[in-house]
Design a protein around this motif. Sequence first.
Motif, PDB file in Angstrom:
ATOM      1  N   ARG A  77     -33.763  27.875   4.812  1.00  6.40           N
ATOM      2  CA  ARG A  77     -34.972  28.268   5.536  1.00  6.40           C
ATOM      3  C   ARG A  77     -36.048  28.813   4.617  1.00  6.40           C
ATOM      4  N   SER A 105     -30.310  35.318   6.122  1.00  4.28           N
ATOM      5  CA  SER A 105     -31.667  34.767   6.133  1.00  4.28           C
ATOM      6  C   SER A 105     -32.292  34.803   7.521  1.00  4.28           C
ATOM      7  N   ARG A 106     -31.475  34.706   8.559  1.00  7.62           N
ATOM      8  CA  ARG A 106     -32.020  34.686   9.918  1.00  7.62           C
ATOM      9  C   ARG A 106     -32.378  36.068  10.440  1.00  7.62           C
ATOM     10  N   THR A 109     -38.181  36.589   9.122  1.00 10.42           N
ATOM     11  CA  THR A 109     -39.123  35.583   9.616  1.00 10.42           C
ATOM     12  C   THR A 109     -40.317  35.571   8.666  1.00 10.42           C
TER      13      THR A 109
END
Length: 311
Positions: A77, A105-106, A109
């Motif tokens: 991402r 990573s999630r 944002t």
Amino acid sequence: MHAIIQESAGGPEVLTLAEVERPEPLPTEVLVRVLAAGVNPTDWKARRHGRLLGDPPAILGWDVSGVVEAVGPGVARFRPGDEVFGMPRFPHKAGGYAQYVTAPSRHFTRKPAGIDHVHAAALPLAALTAWQVLHDAANVQPGQRVLIHAAAGGVGHLAVQLAKHLGAYVIGTARTPKHAFVHALGADKVIDYTREDFAETVQDVDLVIDSIGGDYEARSLRTLRNGGTLALLNPEPDEDLLRQAGERGIWAGFVLVEPDNAAMATIAELVEAGRLRVKVDTVLPFEQAAKAHELGETGRTTGKIVLTVNG
């Protein structure tokens, strides 16, 4: 790297600057170079009681904005150099008051375009709390009535805007000098809680967001219609109050925010569209974290306090 650590629970004076080992990203994690860290009531409560911090030395902080420095195996991402913001690992130890932080990573944002890292760092925990109460817990619909306590505070001023975005009629409580600010956010009615008992004048509310606790919980219950929602942002609500709420079909309970990538993306979109703005009351270098806590614990700030973190 440099970080603000605490070796024991206590007052703001336990926060000290120290040199600690820089973390390395594990699979699915990113390493973020922190440029700004938001300060929240959760921070000074954890500092005071030692909760959520794990073994010492502990590093406070969950709101961060910065630049991806490296990515762990499996991350697709982000790339090094991407600007991101987020609320990593909450309510578990994250270590946001530091030059670097790692997290899945999630939990991050992409930073909204058009705002700096200071304002981005002020958003995650407070905005996610407001959104998860309004959208997920209460499913607020257009025309419903929402009462937001401490409407000029960190969660409150964002909750006012998000409730209006969802089409609600918004009532806020705040001292008179802050009424113009809360009205400018979109509130339809603002009550000075030092001059007027909101429980005597507000009725048929669908949702109350209470970040204050104490007798506000029982008084807020009186303002709710049967079947409404009483979202308590302080843990350990009174069992008798929960029983009374249940008898009227009211859902009442403690709501604890959690990382939420989809909601963070929605928040970023609203910021970029000019429909959500965060008020930063004070900016201090992260070496002055103790001063930031002292200021926050007065309960008189408008919006958020943010620490800047320099290389």
